[in-house]
Design an enzyme around this catalytic site. Structure first.
Site, PDB file in Angstrom:
ATOM      1  N   SER A   7       0.827  -1.207   0.000  1.00 42.46           N
ATOM      2  CA  SER A   7       0.000   0.000   0.000  1.00 42.46           C
ATOM      3  C   SER A   7       0.858   1.253   0.000  1.00 42.46           C
ATOM      4  O   SER A   7       1.654   1.471   0.915  1.00 42.46           O
ATOM      5  CB  SER A   7      -0.910   0.008   1.230  1.00 42.46           C
ATOM      6  OG  SER A   7      -1.485   1.293   1.356  1.00 42.46           O
ATOM      7  N   HIS A  32      -1.341  -1.253  -4.151  1.00 48.67           N
ATOM      8  CA  HIS A  32      -2.626  -0.889  -3.544  1.00 48.67           C
ATOM      9  C   HIS A  32      -2.639   0.629  -3.310  1.00 48.67           C
ATOM     10  O   HIS A  32      -1.738   1.179  -2.667  1.00 48.67           O
ATOM     11  CB  HIS A  32      -2.757  -1.654  -2.227  1.00 48.67           C
ATOM     12  CG  HIS A  32      -4.065  -1.497  -1.532  1.00 48.67           C
ATOM     13  ND1 HIS A  32      -5.188  -2.217  -1.868  1.00 48.67           N
ATOM     14  CD2 HIS A  32      -4.431  -0.713  -0.485  1.00 48.67           C
ATOM     15  CE1 HIS A  32      -6.189  -1.884  -1.065  1.00 48.67           C
ATOM     16  NE2 HIS A  32      -5.762  -0.975  -0.220  1.00 48.67           N
ATOM     17  N   ASP A  34      -4.757   3.808  -1.837  1.00 51.48           N
ATOM     18  CA  ASP A  34      -5.841   4.140  -0.905  1.00 51.48           C
ATOM     19  C   ASP A  34      -6.338   5.568  -1.108  1.00 51.48           C
ATOM     20  O   ASP A  34      -5.615   6.522  -0.852  1.00 51.48           O
ATOM     21  CB  ASP A  34      -5.342   3.982   0.535  1.00 51.48           C
ATOM     22  CG  ASP A  34      -5.159   2.527   0.911  1.00 51.48           C
ATOM     23  OD1 ASP A  34      -6.136   1.772   0.839  1.00 51.48           O
ATOM     24  OD2 ASP A  34      -4.025   2.153   1.272  1.00 51.48           O
ATOM     25  N   MET A  36      -8.856   8.422   0.084  1.00 48.84           N
ATOM     26  CA  MET A  36      -9.685   8.815   1.247  1.00 48.84           C
ATOM     27  C   MET A  36     -10.170  10.251   1.076  1.00 48.84           C
ATOM     28  O   MET A  36      -9.408  11.115   0.636  1.00 48.84           O
ATOM     29  CB  MET A  36      -8.861   8.705   2.526  1.00 48.84           C
ATOM     30  CG  MET A  36      -8.232   7.339   2.738  1.00 48.84           C
ATOM     31  SD  MET A  36      -7.434   7.230   4.345  1.00 48.84           S
ATOM     32  CE  MET A  36      -6.567   5.658   4.190  1.00 48.84           C
ATOM     33  N   HIS A  65      -8.442   1.355  -3.919  1.00 51.96           N
ATOM     34  CA  HIS A  65      -9.385   1.159  -2.819  1.00 51.96           C
ATOM     35  C   HIS A  65     -10.006   2.510  -2.479  1.00 51.96           C
ATOM     36  O   HIS A  65      -9.347   3.379  -1.905  1.00 51.96           O
ATOM     37  CB  HIS A  65      -8.596   0.573  -1.638  1.00 51.96           C
ATOM     38  CG  HIS A  65      -9.386   0.396  -0.380  1.00 51.96           C
ATOM     39  ND1 HIS A  65      -8.788   0.169   0.837  1.00 51.96           N
ATOM     40  CD2 HIS A  65     -10.726   0.408  -0.135  1.00 51.96           C
ATOM     41  CE1 HIS A  65      -9.715   0.056   1.772  1.00 51.96           C
ATOM     42  NE2 HIS A  65     -10.900   0.208   1.214  1.00 51.96           N
ATOM     43  N   MET A  67     -12.099   4.829  -0.368  1.00 48.60           N
ATOM     44  CA  MET A  67     -12.742   5.044   0.936  1.00 48.60           C
ATOM     45  C   MET A  67     -13.398   6.415   0.875  1.00 48.60           C
ATOM     46  O   MET A  67     -12.975   7.363   1.540  1.00 48.60           O
ATOM     47  CB  MET A  67     -11.691   4.946   2.054  1.00 48.60           C
ATOM     48  CG  MET A  67     -11.300   3.514   2.364  1.00 48.60           C
ATOM     49  SD  MET A  67      -9.704   3.405   3.195  1.00 48.60           S
ATOM     50  CE  MET A  67      -8.628   3.445   1.777  1.00 48.60           C
ATOM     51  N   MET A 136     -11.592  -5.420   5.287  1.00 44.74           N
ATOM     52  CA  MET A 136     -10.809  -4.589   6.204  1.00 44.74           C
ATOM     53  C   MET A 136     -10.535  -5.362   7.497  1.00 44.74           C
ATOM     54  O   MET A 136     -11.450  -5.881   8.134  1.00 44.74           O
ATOM     55  CB  MET A 136     -11.555  -3.292   6.546  1.00 44.74           C
ATOM     56  CG  MET A 136     -11.778  -2.346   5.372  1.00 44.74           C
ATOM     57  SD  MET A 136     -10.323  -1.980   4.399  1.00 44.74           S
ATOM     58  CE  MET A 136      -9.211  -1.315   5.635  1.00 44.74           C
ATOM     59  N   GLY A 141      -8.760   4.154   7.318  1.00 47.43           N
ATOM     60  CA  GLY A 141      -8.416   5.559   7.514  1.00 47.43           C
ATOM     61  C   GLY A 141      -6.928   5.801   7.700  1.00 47.43           C
ATOM     62  O   GLY A 141      -6.426   6.859   7.336  1.00 47.43           O
ATOM     63  N   PHE A 142      -6.236   4.823   8.263  1.00 44.92           N
ATOM     64  CA  PHE A 142      -4.828   5.033   8.584  1.00 44.92           C
ATOM     65  C   PHE A 142      -4.017   3.756   8.387  1.00 44.92           C
ATOM     66  O   PHE A 142      -4.542   2.653   8.579  1.00 44.92           O
ATOM     67  CB  PHE A 142      -4.681   5.505  10.040  1.00 44.92           C
ATOM     68  CG  PHE A 142      -5.472   6.746  10.325  1.00 44.92           C
ATOM     69  CD1 PHE A 142      -4.956   8.000  10.014  1.00 44.92           C
ATOM     70  CD2 PHE A 142      -6.754   6.660  10.863  1.00 44.92           C
ATOM     71  CE1 PHE A 142      -5.704   9.148  10.233  1.00 44.92           C
ATOM     72  CE2 PHE A 142      -7.513   7.799  11.094  1.00 44.92           C
ATOM     73  CZ  PHE A 142      -6.989   9.056  10.783  1.00 44.92           C
ATOM     74  N   GLY A 143      -2.744   3.946   8.076  1.00 48.30           N
ATOM     75  CA  GLY A 143      -1.828   2.815   8.014  1.00 48.30           C
ATOM     76  C   GLY A 143      -1.296   2.508   9.405  1.00 48.30           C
ATOM     77  O   GLY A 143      -1.504   3.283  10.348  1.00 48.30           O
ATOM     78  N   GLY A 144      -0.632   1.392   9.541  1.00 47.79           N
ATOM     79  CA  GLY A 144       0.077   1.072  10.778  1.00 47.79           C
ATOM     80  C   GLY A 144      -0.788   0.699  11.972  1.00 47.79           C
ATOM     81  O   GLY A 144      -0.332   0.762  13.105  1.00 47.79           O
ATOM     82  N   ASP A 174      -6.853  -6.305   4.240  1.00 51.15           N
ATOM     83  CA  ASP A 174      -6.288  -4.957   4.253  1.00 51.15           C
ATOM     84  C   ASP A 174      -6.236  -4.386   5.669  1.00 51.15           C
ATOM     85  O   ASP A 174      -7.268  -4.063   6.259  1.00 51.15           O
ATOM     86  CB  ASP A 174      -7.147  -4.065   3.339  1.00 51.15           C
ATOM     87  CG  ASP A 174      -6.530  -2.698   3.126  1.00 51.15           C
ATOM     88  OD1 ASP A 174      -5.402  -2.464   3.602  1.00 51.15           O
ATOM     89  OD2 ASP A 174      -7.187  -1.858   2.478  1.00 51.15           O
ATOM     90  N   GLY A 175      -5.020  -4.247   6.172  1.00 50.97           N
ATOM     91  CA  GLY A 175      -4.799  -3.586   7.453  1.00 50.97           C
ATOM     92  C   GLY A 175      -4.109  -4.460   8.474  1.00 50.97           C
ATOM     93  O   GLY A 175      -4.590  -5.551   8.808  1.00 50.97           O
ATOM     94  N   GLY A 176      -2.959  -4.004   8.937  1.00 50.66           N
ATOM     95  CA  GLY A 176      -2.267  -4.702  10.022  1.00 50.66           C
ATOM     96  C   GLY A 176      -1.647  -6.035   9.637  1.00 50.66           C
ATOM     97  O   GLY A 176      -1.378  -6.859  10.515  1.00 50.66           O
ATOM     98  N   GLY A 196       1.127  -2.147   4.075  1.00 54.80           N
ATOM     99  CA  GLY A 196       1.663  -0.793   4.010  1.00 54.80           C
ATOM    100  C   GLY A 196       2.927  -0.679   4.821  1.00 54.80           C
ATOM    101  O   GLY A 196       4.042  -0.773   4.303  1.00 54.80           O
TER     102      GLY A 196
HETATM  103  C1  DX5 Z   1      -6.259   1.615   5.674  1.00 51.27           C
HETATM  104  C2  DX5 Z   1      -5.894   1.310   4.250  1.00 51.27           C
HETATM  105  C3  DX5 Z   1      -4.825   0.300   4.144  1.00 51.27           C
HETATM  106  C4  DX5 Z   1      -3.512   0.706   4.770  1.00 51.27           C
HETATM  107  C5  DX5 Z   1      -2.890  -0.529   5.348  1.00 51.27           C
HETATM  108  O1  DX5 Z   1      -7.427   2.335   5.715  1.00 51.27           O
HETATM  109  O2  DX5 Z   1      -7.011   0.838   3.541  1.00 51.27           O
HETATM  110  O3  DX5 Z   1      -4.631  -0.101   2.793  1.00 51.27           O
HETATM  111  O4  DX5 Z   1      -2.626   1.302   3.869  1.00 51.27           O
HETATM  112  O5  DX5 Z   1      -1.754  -0.160   6.029  1.00 51.27           O
HETATM  113  P1  DX5 Z   1      -1.009  -1.143   7.023  1.00 51.27           P
HETATM  114  O6  DX5 Z   1      -0.610  -2.347   6.216  1.00 51.27           O
HETATM  115  O7  DX5 Z   1       0.162  -0.344   7.490  1.00 51.27           O
HETATM  116  O8  DX5 Z   1      -1.979  -1.489   8.111  1.00 51.27           O
HETATM  117 ZN    ZN Z   2      -6.622  -0.096   1.503  1.00 51.52          ZN
END
Ligand code: DX5
Ligand code: ZN
Length: 215
Positions: A7, A32, A34, A36, A65, A67, A136, A141-144, A174-176, A196
């Site tokens: 991502s 990927h 994102d 938003m 993706h 959002m 999800m 909304g956020f990475g990490g 997607d996520g974590g 990501g």
């Molecule tokens: C979150 C995004 C994800 C995000 C994942 O809303 O949709 O694609 O980039 O990031 P990580 O892999 O760091 O959780």
């Molecule tokens: Zn995503």
């Protein structure tokens, strides 16, 4: 073997071309992206213009993706920008079936993204019309963020729905996603791992992609 979708949310936007080159030289399958809008999710990222730049810099699959609210208004712009896949959130679409038809008529693969609280069973009536479910495993909304463990059961449930009907729908998580939990996610029945922070905050992103792919 897992399909990997790093991502760009965690990439360095000051050197996007370099990040694309890094992807091109890696074993990744997809990138990927994102999108938003600060309304559907609390964060704002980028729009079709950046997708278009990325498209020009990579032959990899551009997995977009959305959002955003009212995604139907923007689907054509993302098609023109060169998106290969367009995923819309089930929670953002009053007329989801219409959105899916629109995405396909624009020549893209259609994905439906689903938040952690939305029942997997709500996908039942569109599952035969789509190419991809972006499940999800954090609140978007956020990475990490940290992977929500309940997702494992949700993957199993969705995979059963797909297999029971003999459908050809990819499950993207997607996520974590980390090097530690990737195997359990794949074992539960996923096909695609979005990553990501795990990729872009690692010392050697190409090597991390290789490791994730080999899981
Ligand atoms: C979150 C995004 C994800 C995000 C994942 O809303 O949709 O694609 O980039 O990031 P990580 O892999 O760091 O959780
Ligand atoms: Zn995503």
């Amino acid at each position: 073997m897992a399909i990997i979708a790093p991502s760009f949310l965690s990439a360095n936007f000051l050197q996007l071309e370099k990040e694309c080159q890094l992807m091109n030289e890696s074993e990744t399958d997809w990138i990927h992206l994102d999108i938003m809008d600060g309304r559907f999710v609390p964060n704002i990222t980028f729009g079709p213009m950046i997708v278009e730049f990325v498209r020009k810099a990579t032959p990899k699959v551009c997995d977009v993706h959305l959002m955003i609210e009212n995604p139907g208004q923007y689907a054509e712009q993302f098609a023109k920008a060169g998106a290969d896949h367009l995923s819309v959130h089930i929670e953002a679409c009053t007329h989801l079936h219409r959105n899916i038809q629109q995405i396909k008529s624009l020549g893209m693969k259609a994905g439906v993204a689903i938040n952690p609280h939305t029942p997997v069973s709500s996908l039942e009536d569109v599952l035969g019309d789509i190419d991809l479910v972006c499940m999800m495993s954090v609140n978007p909304g956020f990475g990490g963020q940290t992977f929500i463990p309940r997702t494992y059961d949700r993957i199993r449930e969705l995979r059963k729905m797909i297999d029971d009907r003999g459908l050809n729908v990819l499950i993207e998580i997607d996520g974590g996603v980390t090097l530690e939990n990737a195997k359990a996610i794949m074992d539960a029945g996923a096909h695609v791992l979005v990553a990501g922070n795990t990729v872009f905050k690692s010392d050697n992103p190409a090597e991390t992609i290789k490791k994730l792919k080999a899981i």
